[in-house]
Motif scaffolding. Structure first.
Motif, mmCIF file in Angstrom:
data_model
loop_
_atom_site.group_PDB
_atom_site.id
_atom_site.type_symbol
_atom_site.label_atom_id
_atom_site.label_comp_id
_atom_site.label_asym_id
_atom_site.label_seq_id
_atom_site.Cartn_x
_atom_site.Cartn_y
_atom_site.Cartn_z
ATOM 1 N N LYS A 756 0.689 -1.413 0.057
ATOM 2 C CA LYS A 756 0.035 0.186 0.081
ATOM 3 C C LYS A 756 0.778 1.222 0.201
ATOM 4 N N HIS A 757 2.033 1.020 0.598
ATOM 5 C CA HIS A 757 2.948 2.089 0.606
ATOM 6 C C HIS A 757 4.308 1.757 0.199
ATOM 7 N N TYR A 758 5.174 2.530 -0.138
ATOM 8 C CA TYR A 758 6.411 2.507 -0.528
ATOM 9 C C TYR A 758 7.434 3.525 0.231
ATOM 10 N N ALA A 759 8.597 3.060 0.758
ATOM 11 C CA ALA A 759 9.407 4.089 1.322
ATOM 12 C C ALA A 759 10.890 3.878 1.330
ATOM 13 N N GLY A 760 11.632 4.730 0.936
ATOM 14 C CA GLY A 760 12.893 4.485 0.516
ATOM 15 C C GLY A 760 13.877 5.641 0.696
ATOM 16 N N VAL A 761 15.350 5.328 0.356
ATOM 17 C CA VAL A 761 16.304 6.413 0.639
ATOM 18 C C VAL A 761 17.110 6.258 -0.728
ATOM 19 N N THR A 762 17.275 7.490 -1.319
ATOM 20 C CA THR A 762 18.302 7.599 -2.440
ATOM 21 C C THR A 762 19.511 8.165 -2.315
ATOM 22 N N LEU A 763 20.676 8.132 -2.636
ATOM 23 C CA LEU A 763 21.909 8.569 -2.526
ATOM 24 C C LEU A 763 22.175 9.597 -3.563
ATOM 25 N N LEU A 764 22.034 10.832 -3.168
ATOM 26 C CA LEU A 764 22.020 12.084 -4.129
ATOM 27 C C LEU A 764 23.564 12.421 -4.552
ATOM 28 N N ARG A 765 24.300 12.017 -3.460
ATOM 29 C CA ARG A 765 25.782 12.817 -3.579
ATOM 30 C C ARG A 765 26.730 11.898 -2.572
ATOM 31 N N GLY A 766 27.983 11.962 -3.016
ATOM 32 C CA GLY A 766 28.781 11.494 -2.027
ATOM 33 C C GLY A 766 29.842 10.203 -2.515
ATOM 34 N N GLY A 767 29.681 9.593 -3.390
ATOM 35 C CA GLY A 767 30.627 8.647 -3.811
ATOM 36 C C GLY A 767 29.859 7.390 -4.475
ATOM 37 N N ALA A 768 30.979 6.271 -4.560
ATOM 38 C CA ALA A 768 30.416 4.948 -5.116
ATOM 39 C C ALA A 768 29.348 4.608 -3.776
ATOM 40 N N PRO A 769 28.134 4.145 -4.574
ATOM 41 C CA PRO A 769 26.965 3.627 -3.596
ATOM 42 C C PRO A 769 27.317 2.223 -3.033
ATOM 43 N N SER A 770 26.758 1.962 -1.990
ATOM 44 C CA SER A 770 26.711 0.685 -1.299
ATOM 45 C C SER A 770 25.155 0.348 -0.850
ATOM 46 N N PHE A 771 24.901 -0.810 -0.881
ATOM 47 C CA PHE A 771 23.490 -1.078 -0.597
ATOM 48 C C PHE A 771 23.282 -2.625 -0.084
ATOM 49 N N TYR A 772 23.039 -2.677 1.206
ATOM 50 C CA TYR A 772 22.948 -4.067 1.816
ATOM 51 C C TYR A 772 21.596 -4.113 2.515
ATOM 52 N N ALA A 773 20.764 -5.109 1.781
ATOM 53 C CA ALA A 773 19.468 -5.241 2.496
ATOM 54 C C ALA A 773 19.592 -6.502 3.597
ATOM 55 N N ALA A 774 18.855 -6.545 4.626
ATOM 56 C CA ALA A 774 18.989 -7.936 5.607
ATOM 57 C C ALA A 774 17.603 -8.091 6.131
ATOM 58 N N ASP A 775 17.461 -9.419 6.424
ATOM 59 C CA ASP A 775 16.313 -9.913 7.260
ATOM 60 C C ASP A 775 16.638 -9.967 8.717
ATOM 61 N N ASN A 776 15.955 -8.906 9.455
ATOM 62 C CA ASN A 776 16.256 -8.756 10.974
ATOM 63 C C ASN A 776 16.215 -10.151 11.723
ATOM 64 N N ALA A 777 15.662 -11.145 11.213
ATOM 65 C CA ALA A 777 15.390 -12.326 12.117
ATOM 66 C C ALA A 777 16.008 -13.300 11.240
ATOM 67 N N ALA A 778 17.038 -13.230 10.543
ATOM 68 C CA ALA A 778 17.716 -14.331 9.914
ATOM 69 C C ALA A 778 18.232 -15.362 10.869
ATOM 70 N N PRO A 779 18.481 -16.528 10.368
ATOM 71 C CA PRO A 779 19.165 -17.390 10.949
ATOM 72 C C PRO A 779 20.295 -16.894 11.751
ATOM 73 N N ALA A 780 20.598 -17.576 13.066
ATOM 74 C CA ALA A 780 21.940 -17.218 13.896
ATOM 75 C C ALA A 780 23.061 -17.319 13.147
ATOM 76 N N ASP A 781 23.328 -18.062 12.381
ATOM 77 C CA ASP A 781 24.777 -18.019 11.624
ATOM 78 C C ASP A 781 24.689 -17.083 10.319
ATOM 79 N N SER A 782 23.861 -16.241 10.178
ATOM 80 C CA SER A 782 23.830 -15.450 9.032
ATOM 81 C C SER A 782 24.763 -14.310 9.142
ATOM 82 N N ALA A 783 25.306 -13.665 7.827
ATOM 83 C CA ALA A 783 26.233 -12.651 7.947
ATOM 84 C C ALA A 783 25.679 -11.520 8.803
ATOM 85 N N VAL A 784 24.556 -11.350 9.011
ATOM 86 C CA VAL A 784 23.707 -9.849 9.437
ATOM 87 C C VAL A 784 22.506 -10.718 9.967
ATOM 88 N N ARG A 785 22.478 -10.461 11.592
ATOM 89 C CA ARG A 785 21.223 -10.830 12.070
ATOM 90 C C ARG A 785 20.826 -9.524 13.057
#
Length: 953
Positions: A756-785
């Motif tokens: 029903k809604h979309y929310a986001g952030v765009t990089l307007l200025r600053g250098g080469a972009p990086s983006f990393y999406a994570a599942d907050n409740a990922a398994p305990a052995d995940s790279a990011v939890r």
């Protein structure tokens, strides 16, 4: 029973050695009370559908049930189903039937629970349950040796108790509730003094249908049983000590005399004895109010941690149930607001010594109502049936003296309301401020030291009181530059008052009052009037520092020599501002957070789109150079909030914005005073935010600029900077998905099944972009939890691994997702600065979000240019914007030597020598990517700088 675990629980509740058997110095003030893990209270937003009914169907609504399921929470349980509703026409009462309690998995952050429940729109508030501490201080066995007159119970003479008992010795129909650690029923001075409930004898049946089986002589609310006997453990004797001061059997030829004389006491145990128990201080207040207590003593509390739930409980007991509530003001030698003592409708009691000087290590405050003796108090002890403590001290023992006095006043003046009892006690004290050592505490020890004889005999007292305050605009906090209208309701509590005027003055240099005086018409007893036609006006200084608490004084002057004071505190410049761009609202804090100040979710309005429901659980700036050097104000590996950034200049709305409808700016830094100096990044950050109300195409995005300055002696190489955003979008925050749009450098989130809604952030200025999406409740052995803590290594991984992890939650059910969108700056030399800019966006569809992202980039490119061109007498660049060819003109006499072009991160992308003795030259920028560049013209004696926008040919 579990003695070792019980002892551990007690130590945790009491803050370690607070109840150690030997005397100890005053403890430093804590930042606030601890919370009970995995449990919270909520209050329904909707009013009762009919008088006497609670709209439980609201809890069964689809949004609430979905939120509970997603959180793994229990079905909310109505906390006070038998609570008395406010009387008809009673405007200050509260309906406790709309308060519920629920449990959730302890591993789920409370901020996430709060966010998802508030998003349902069903609740006024979602709050943790605090664990308040007993305000007990240890015995001093030598205290008696220093006393002269009546060394055993000197305090009874000080407060004129003997004279008071000539007029009233209390009565067994008056019950003083003692909310504490329990009691010793068999003590010779307490035996038979407890209030007994003959309507519910001990037979295993709830005979009186009150929901408590066999509550014959009080209740253990912490363990939910009918035995409020104190445990034989260190510290658990506190309740017996307090009960003796208020209600020990008097005139029985043994032991001591309790202030309440013949009044009964009701023991309410609020500290647990079992592993499943919990602190139940506020539950005990409701119990006492519902079970006939006319007075309740609370000798426990904490610094800070103000709670609307707790205030609701107090209001119910004092207003709905007309119960006098007395609380200890604290045992820290400082000007502090303790809770519950500092809540509305509570008599806050500070302490004095044998000579009426402020007690050692006793708190003082503008919210103290009066003082009572608090040193070398002789009282009943838990050790055995004839045991007495020869000299305990602390506000814990001043409060029950006042509670006992309040009980006598209630009997002497049965027509008095709880508020009138408090007024009578305040207006009959003996002044303390003529004592030299007390002069520095003027107005902070209340009206004076308790005098029970005067409280029972004087019938000519007057008191006016501000009973309600309403602000316009309606806010809890006010910003620099605000003008606020304050409407008050004034009530006469005792005898009628004539010739009354109320003046309001500020004790803060950052707040001034206009229209200072309110002439009050003659008021009969309990009559109320208001200044609604001509409110006070409060002017907040634009120079107000962050988190300033302004104190204001109401001064009452009336006929017959009546004078009195009352105090009000207002928080100014709380450290955040809220910007509005069309349908998008966003709060920006002074320490790098978005939505809310991470250490206090009440500081901030969140991020909202089209509704007043929050979309962002937590967000903020992250700056890092390695996995060991990360700076932020986000949760860490221990699920505590990092405090890397500190305020240099609080964020404030600009009074005269130049580039947008609303602009805000502030400065924070990761400094050497940081709590983690070995891991600091070493940057100062100047943030600047822009929001537009019009035109339409600039609505629904807010630009956030961060100028990063290297404040270390070393080159930061590389430097990563990004925004971490934990979005929770309805209708299913646990069923979101995150994705990355490479072309627009845009990361966004929506609900997976029913967007029903979309929310986001765009990089307007600053250098080469990086983006990393994570599942907050990922398994305990995940790279990011995130759920098991958010370590520096995880934050750096999200910042520094490019754009390979472009999606999360893209399963059939979605997930609770977050992401980091950042920029990589190759290097930043000492003292140099670089600009990184983002736009926070919201839209109803993905196409609209992408269009808004494009618009934000286009408008930012325009925004990045100077508002006004430099004077023609200096130099000119044209055309600007340009598709490639740029003409440069300088005034005659300027000795130009070289032209340099820098990109957004400070890298040299073009340079050429200036023709000797020329005032004009051309510069070719073809081949550069579209964007904003810096042109620097170097001369022998000056350096000129100008921005230029390169567009598509």
């Amino acid at each position: 029973m579990f003695p070792p675990l019980r002892l551990l629980l007690l130590v945790l509740l009491l803050g370690g050695g607070l109840l150690a058997p030997m005397a100890a110095p005053a403890q430093p003030a804590r930042l606030g009370p601890t919370t009970q893990p995995g449990v919270c209270v909520v209050r329904l937003k909707a009013p009762a559908s009919a008088r006497g009914m609670v709209p439980a169907d609201l809890l069964q609504s689809s949004p609430v049930q979905k939120a509970l399921q997603q959180l793994g929470a229990t079905q909310p349980r109505q906390k006070y189903p038998k609570a008395l509703l406010p009387r008809a026409g009673q405007t200050r009462g509260v309906d406790l039937r709309q308060i519920y309690q629920m449990r959730y998995p302890a591993g789920v952050p409370f901020e996430k629970v709060r966010q998802q429940l508030l998003q349902t729109g069903a609740f006024e508030y979602v709050e943790p349950l605090y664990q308040r501490q007993p305000l007990y201080q240890p015995n001093d066995p030598f205290a008696d040796s220093t006393r002269t007159a009546n060394p055993r119970q000197y305090y009874l003479k000080n407060i004129r108790a003997y004279r008071a008992w000539d007029f009233s010795k209390g009565d067994s129909t008056i019950v003083i509730g003692i909310s504490d650690t329990g009691t010793r029923f068999t003590h010779q001075d307490l035996k038979g003094k407890e209030q007994r409930n003959y309507a519910d004898p001990i037979d295993g049946i709830d005979n009186d249908k009150d929901g408590y089986v066999d509550n014959f002589r009080g209740w253990d609310l912490a363990d939910n049983d009918n035995d409020p006997t104190a445990d034989n453990l260190p510290g658990y004797g506190h309740g017996t000590l307090v009960a003796g001061v208020a209600a020990a059997r008097t005139d029985n030829g043994r032991g001591i005399a309790g202030m309440g004389f013949q009044c009964k006491y009701l023991p309410l145990k609020v500290y647990p004895s079992t592993p499943t128990g919990f602190f139940a201080g506020f539950e005990s207040i409701v119990y006492a109010a519902d079970h006939g207590c006319q007075v309740l003593n609370l000798s426990w509390g904490d610094v800070g941690g103000r709670s609307q739930y707790e205030q609701d409980i107090i209001t119910y007991a004092a207003v709905n149930r007309n119960m006098v509530i007395v609380a200890a003001a604290g045992n820290t030698n400082a000007d502090l607001d303790f809770y519950p003592a500092s809540y509305d409708h509570v008599i806050s009691v500070s302490g004095s010594d044998v000579n009426d000087r402020k007690g050692k290590n006793i708190s003082y405050s503008y919210f103290v109502d009066l003082t009572a003796p608090s040193e070398a108090i002789l009282t009943t002890s838990f050790d055995h049936d004839s045991a007495y403590s020869s000299g305990v001290w602390g506000s814990s023992f001043a409060a029950p003296l006042v509670a006992g006095a309040a009980a006598l006043v209630r009997l002497r003046f049965p027509q008095y309301t709880a508020e009138q009892v408090a007024a009578q006690l305040r207006q009959t004290t003996d002044s303390l401020y003529t004592i030299t050592s007390n002069a520095v505490y003027r107005h902070k020890l209340g009206t004076g030291r308790l005098n029970v004889a005067r409280a029972l005999t004087l019938t000519d007292r007057r008191e006016a009181r501000v009973m309600r305050e309403d602000y316009l605009p309606v806010r809890s906090y006010f910003q620099p530059g605000d003008t606020v209208r304050l409407t008050v309701q004034v009530q006469s509590l005792l005898n009628p008052i004539t010739g009354l005027s109320v003046s309001l003055t500020s004790l803060s240099p950052y707040l001034t009052v206009r229209n200072q005086t309110f002439p009050v018409p003659a008021l009969n007893t309990l009559a109320v009037t208001s200044n609604a036609e001509n409110p006070f006006e409060l002017i907040i200084s634009p120079e107000t520092p962050m988190a300033t608490t302004a104190v204001l004084r109401y001064h009452f002057v009336g006929d017959n020599g009546y004078q009195d004071d009352q105090y009000l505190k207002i928080v100014l410049n709380p450290g955040y501002v809220t910007l509005t761009a069309g349908d998008l609202d966003l709060s920006l804090t002074s320490q790098g957070n978005i939505g809310y100040e991470a250490t206090d979710p009440s500081l901030g309005d969140g991020v909202m789109y089209r509704t007043k429901l929050p979309m962002l659980s937590i967000g903020g700036l992250v700056v890092a150079t390695s996995a060991r050097r990360v700076s932020d104000r986000l949760p860490n590996a221990q699920n505590k909030i990092n405090t890397d950034f500190t305020v240099v200049s609080a964020v404030q709305l600009l009074q005269a914005p130049r580039r947008a409808t609303e602009e805000a700016t502030g400065v924070f830094a990761d400094t050497l005073q940081n709590t983690r100096p070995a891991t600091r990044t070493g940057v100062r950050v100047r943030q600047h935010a822009y929001a537009w109300a019009e035109p339409t195409e600039r609505r629904n995005f807010i630009v956030l600029e961060y100028r990063l300055t290297n404040i270390t002696p070393d080159t930061l190489k590389p430097l990563h900077a990004g925004l971490y955003m934990d979005w929770d979008l309805l209708p299913n925050p646990a069923g979101n998905e995150a994705a990355w749009d490479e072309e627009r450098r845009l990361g966004y989130v929506t609900e997976r099944k029913n967007p029903k809604h979309y929310a986001g952030v765009t990089l307007l200025r600053g250098g080469a972009p990086s983006f990393y999406a994570a599942d907050n409740a990922a398994p305990a052995d995940s790279a990011v939890r995130i759920y098991n803590g958010f370590s520096d290594a995880e934050k750096f991984r999200m910042l520094a691994t490019g754009t390979r992890n472009r999606a999360a939650g893209q399963t059939s059910t979605g997930a609770d997702v977050s992401y980091m969108l950042g920029a990589k700056i190759p290097q930043l030399a000492p003292g140099d600065s670089v600009m990184v800019a983002f736009a926070v966006l919201a839209a109803g569809t993905l196409d609209s979000l992408l269009t808004t992202g494009n618009t934000a980039q286009d408008w930012y490119n325009t925004l990045a240019l100077p508002v006004q061109p430099a004077q023609a007498t200096l130099w000119q660049l044209f055309p600007n914007p340009t598709t490639g060819l740029l003409y440069v003109s300088v005034p005659a006499g300027f000795a130009a030597e070289r032209v340099i072009v820098l990109d957004g991160v400070g890298r040299v992308v073009r340079q050429q020598s200036w023709p000797a003795h020329q005032t004009n030259a051309t510069l070719q920028l073809q081949g550069l990517k579209p964007g904003v560049y810096i042109v620097q013209l170097q001369g022998k004696e000056a350096l000129l700088t100008r921005k230029v926008l390169v567009t598509q040919p």
